[in-house]
Design an enzyme around this catalytic site. Structure first.
Site, PDB file in Angstrom:
ATOM      1  N   GLU A 250      -2.968 -18.411 -70.584  1.00  0.00           N
ATOM      2  CA  GLU A 250      -4.030 -18.196 -71.585  1.00  0.00           C
ATOM      3  C   GLU A 250      -5.192 -17.578 -70.831  1.00  0.00           C
ATOM      4  OE1 GLU A 250      -4.148 -18.605 -74.751  1.00  0.00           O
ATOM      5  OE2 GLU A 250      -2.663 -20.092 -75.318  1.00  0.00           O
ATOM      6  N   CYS A 284     -13.609 -17.397 -73.993  1.00  0.00           N
ATOM      7  CA  CYS A 284     -12.667 -16.284 -73.855  1.00  0.00           C
ATOM      8  C   CYS A 284     -12.636 -15.424 -75.104  1.00  0.00           C
ATOM      9  CB  CYS A 284     -11.288 -16.827 -73.525  1.00  0.00           C
ATOM     10  SG  CYS A 284     -10.886 -18.244 -74.512  1.00  0.00           S
TER      11      CYS A 284
HETATM   12  P1  NAP Z   1     -10.622 -18.931 -62.975  1.00  0.00           P
HETATM   13  O1  NAP Z   1     -11.590 -18.598 -61.910  1.00  0.00           O
HETATM   14  O2  NAP Z   1      -9.397 -18.124 -63.095  1.00  0.00           O
HETATM   15  O3  NAP Z   1     -10.276 -20.470 -62.766  1.00  0.00           O
HETATM   16  C1  NAP Z   1      -9.429 -21.160 -63.653  1.00  0.00           C
HETATM   17  C2  NAP Z   1      -8.722 -22.261 -62.901  1.00  0.00           C
HETATM   18  O4  NAP Z   1      -7.844 -21.664 -61.932  1.00  0.00           O
HETATM   19  C3  NAP Z   1      -9.665 -23.178 -62.106  1.00  0.00           C
HETATM   20  O5  NAP Z   1      -9.171 -24.484 -62.155  1.00  0.00           O
HETATM   21  C4  NAP Z   1      -9.566 -22.610 -60.710  1.00  0.00           C
HETATM   22  O6  NAP Z   1      -9.860 -23.541 -59.700  1.00  0.00           O
HETATM   23  C5  NAP Z   1      -8.084 -22.252 -60.677  1.00  0.00           C
HETATM   24  N1  NAP Z   1      -7.697 -21.310 -59.627  1.00  0.00           N
HETATM   25  C6  NAP Z   1      -8.431 -20.324 -59.079  1.00  0.00           C
HETATM   26  N2  NAP Z   1      -7.701 -19.692 -58.118  1.00  0.00           N
HETATM   27  C7  NAP Z   1      -6.489 -20.304 -58.078  1.00  0.00           C
HETATM   28  C8  NAP Z   1      -5.303 -20.131 -57.302  1.00  0.00           C
HETATM   29  N3  NAP Z   1      -5.210 -19.184 -56.379  1.00  0.00           N
HETATM   30  N4  NAP Z   1      -4.257 -20.953 -57.519  1.00  0.00           N
HETATM   31  C9  NAP Z   1      -4.326 -21.911 -58.446  1.00  0.00           C
HETATM   32  N5  NAP Z   1      -5.424 -22.136 -59.216  1.00  0.00           N
HETATM   33  C10 NAP Z   1      -6.485 -21.325 -59.040  1.00  0.00           C
HETATM   34  O7  NAP Z   1     -11.335 -18.920 -64.416  1.00  0.00           O
HETATM   35  P2  NAP Z   1     -12.720 -19.570 -64.842  1.00  0.00           P
HETATM   36  O8  NAP Z   1     -13.820 -18.740 -64.284  1.00  0.00           O
HETATM   37  O9  NAP Z   1     -12.732 -21.043 -64.605  1.00  0.00           O
HETATM   38  O10 NAP Z   1     -12.629 -19.388 -66.417  1.00  0.00           O
HETATM   39  C11 NAP Z   1     -12.987 -18.228 -67.034  1.00  0.00           C
HETATM   40  C12 NAP Z   1     -11.786 -17.409 -67.471  1.00  0.00           C
HETATM   41  O11 NAP Z   1     -10.904 -18.192 -68.252  1.00  0.00           O
HETATM   42  C13 NAP Z   1     -12.186 -16.253 -68.347  1.00  0.00           C
HETATM   43  O12 NAP Z   1     -11.458 -15.114 -67.990  1.00  0.00           O
HETATM   44  C14 NAP Z   1     -11.786 -16.724 -69.746  1.00  0.00           C
HETATM   45  O13 NAP Z   1     -11.561 -15.701 -70.653  1.00  0.00           O
HETATM   46  C15 NAP Z   1     -10.558 -17.492 -69.442  1.00  0.00           C
HETATM   47  N6  NAP Z   1     -10.281 -18.431 -70.535  1.00  0.00           N
HETATM   48  C16 NAP Z   1      -9.192 -18.214 -71.340  1.00  0.00           C
HETATM   49  C17 NAP Z   1      -8.932 -19.077 -72.410  1.00  0.00           C
HETATM   50  C18 NAP Z   1      -7.743 -18.907 -73.300  1.00  0.00           C
HETATM   51  O14 NAP Z   1      -7.355 -19.876 -73.952  1.00  0.00           O
HETATM   52  N7  NAP Z   1      -7.135 -17.741 -73.380  1.00  0.00           N
HETATM   53  C19 NAP Z   1      -9.781 -20.143 -72.635  1.00  0.00           C
HETATM   54  C20 NAP Z   1     -10.882 -20.314 -71.789  1.00  0.00           C
HETATM   55  C21 NAP Z   1     -11.099 -19.467 -70.740  1.00  0.00           C
HETATM   56  P3  NAP Z   1     -11.330 -23.650 -59.038  1.00  0.00           P
HETATM   57  O15 NAP Z   1     -12.252 -24.007 -60.146  1.00  0.00           O
HETATM   58  O16 NAP Z   1     -11.148 -24.739 -58.051  1.00  0.00           O
HETATM   59  O17 NAP Z   1     -11.619 -22.311 -58.449  1.00  0.00           O
END
Ligand code: NAP
Length: 475
Positions: A250, A284
């Protein structure tokens, strides 16, 4: 540490553990310490997978799973204000939006309980072929196995709920890694699940370095499904690295909405102003690109701007605040740089574009070329663009001109136009006369193209979280 700051251990294998190291959680608004959380590494991650595997060796019957899910919804209701204040403190989400998130999480658990009770396979029409004649066959839905769940910061409760509740409904134990910036809501939810009677090992939570914890989830063969919500580059990389697992994604969007000249402009402006800037655009499906048919452009823009200027910017803990901080200074500075890029390229900033104290004001940009980052990338901040168009064909091409495809919207009084847009907008969901930010938690929610490969919402998530097992009886 502030008197109200919390210290949290991690639930692993039915115990709340410390690890000797702590991770600090700070308010995105004030920088104050909100809490400290035990920091896990690869060793704890492996223990968590062991515990989840052991838990699944003694399956929980569906009716027990449903009862637990209903009790969690009840606990969320009883501790509603405390949970909302936790979200507000760690994510900087305005309190009124945080309260909505708690209510939505209650709904997610309630709908998942329904799915737990309904989970069933189907009859296979064996007599339909010569080969099947004389046999009876049906399918069972069996849990896929241990689930690794990774969640983002922006809905630190309800997006965790969308991982935990369907997994339990499906009969799967979970190893959860919430976002490092917002682990407290997830840990509070884990406490409520324990209070609701979830046995040891069914939910294990890891907070710590993403790559190290993620590597264990990717490499351990016992983790059969990884459910990831977050940014597109991280999500697709995980899927690439785990080709033998089911990896459900997602991801982000650059959310468009079309306003036809026949629309109720007042209503559209009100809904769009609220949904372009709610949680400072960090959703998102935050409204980002507004396309308005020429005849309604002036009217929509002035009504919209009046609504935007009326939004209250400030302390998320203030009852009146509509728009609070971005999650961190780095994100704020990135969004400011994108606004500057648009300005330098000749776009006009007609609202905001600057800071109110430390906070970025709601920003509206017009005359922005399609190639600018504020148009084609996911801003994830309090910024939207407004662009005129002549024909519906042109508007649909503009809306579809993105590598993302999560949700889109259209405002029109014409049923024919609405249905044509629904057919031609290349997104997972199309909202008509509603902001594309709308989501009820039972909906099938998810994207196409780079926005993902799955649908969440308990009824849809349990399909991913279970396997079909065929049973054939020779009669
Ligand atoms: P993110 O930086 O991708 O982080 C999401 C999760 O992934 C966090 O728990 C992060 O951990 C973890 N993560 C990061 N690098 C990783 C790796 N190499 N291996 C495993 N896990 C890893 O995203 P965010 O900034 O928190 O959230 C914003 C994004 O989420 C936006 O793009 C938004 O559109 C998207 N989003 C999508 C939806 C949907 O339902 N489609 C809903 C909400 C948000 P850490 O926090 O420890 O870095």
């Amino acid at each position: 540490m502030a008197a109200t700051a919390k210290e949290r251990q991690l639930p692993i294998a039915g115990e709340w553990i410390e690890t000797g190291e702590w991770l600090e959680v700070r308010s995105p608004y004030s920088g104050d310490l909100v809490g400290r959380v035990a920091k896990a590494g690869a060793a704890e991650a492996r223990r968590a997978v062991d515990a989840a595997e052991r838990a699944m060796a003694e399956p929980l019957p569906a009716h027990k799973r449903a009862e637990i899910l209903v009790r969690v919804a009840g606990h969320l209701g009883r501790r509603h204000e405390e949970v909302a204040r936790t979200i507000c403190a760690e994510a900087g989400k305005p309190l009124k939006a945080a309260r909505v998130e708690v209510s939505r999480a209650m709904s997610t658990f309630t709908m998942a309980a329904v799915e737990a009770r309904k989970l069933a396979g189907e009859m296979v029409p064996m007599e339909g072929s010569q080969a099947g004649a004389g046999k009876l066959a049906f399918t069972l839905r069996v849990p896929i196995g241990v689930v690794g769940a990774i969640s983002p910061f922006n809905f630190p409760l309800n997006l965790v709920a969308h991982k935990l509740a369907p997994a339990l409904a499906a009969g799967c134990a979970v190893v959860l890694k919430p976002a490092s910036q917002t682990p407290l809501s997830a840990l509070l939810l884990a406490e409520l699940e324990t209070d609701a009677g979830l046995p040891a090992g069914w939910l294990n939570v890891l907070v710590g370095p993403a790559a190290e914890l993620g590597d264990v989830l990717v490499e351990d063969e016992r983790v059969r499904l990884i459910t990831f919500t977050g940014s597109a580059p991280v999500g697709w990389k995980l899927a690439e690295r785990a080709p033998r697992k089911r990896v459900t994604l997602e991801l982000g969007n650059s959310t468009p909405v079309i306003v036809e000249a026949d629309a109720d402009v007042e209503d559209a402006a009100a809904r769009l102003a609220a949904n372009a800037f709610s949680f400072a655009g960090q959703s998102c499906i935050s409204v980002q690109r507004i396309y308005v048919q020429e005849a309604a452009y002036g009217d929509l823009l002035s009504t919209f701007l009046a609504r935007v200027e009326a939004l209250q910017v400030g302390d998320p803990a203030d009852e009146k605040t509509d728009v609070g901080p971005l999650i961190d200074r780095e994100s704020r500075d990135r969004v400011l740089a994108w606004i500057e890029e648009a300005r330098a390229a000749g776009a006009e900033v007609v609202a905001g574009g600057d800071l109110d104290g430390e906070l970025l004001r709601p920003t509206v940009i017009v005359n922005a070329a399609a190639e600018l980052k504020v148009q084609c990338e996911e801003v994830f901040g309090p910024v939207c663009t407004v662009t005129p168009y002549r024909t519906l064909d042109e508007a649909i091409d503009l809306a579809n001109g993105t590598r993302f495809g999560l949700q889109a919207g259209i405002f029109t009084r014409s049923l024919q136009t609405a249905l044509e847009a629904a057919r031609r907008l290349d997104f997972g969901g199309v909202m008509v006369n509603e902001a594309p930010t709308f989501r009820a938690d039972q909906m099938p929610y998810g994207g196409v193209k780079e926005s993902g490969n799955t649908r969440e919402g308990p009824a849809y998530a349990v399909r991913e979280l279970t396997e079909t097992r065929l049973v054939v009886l020779e009669l």
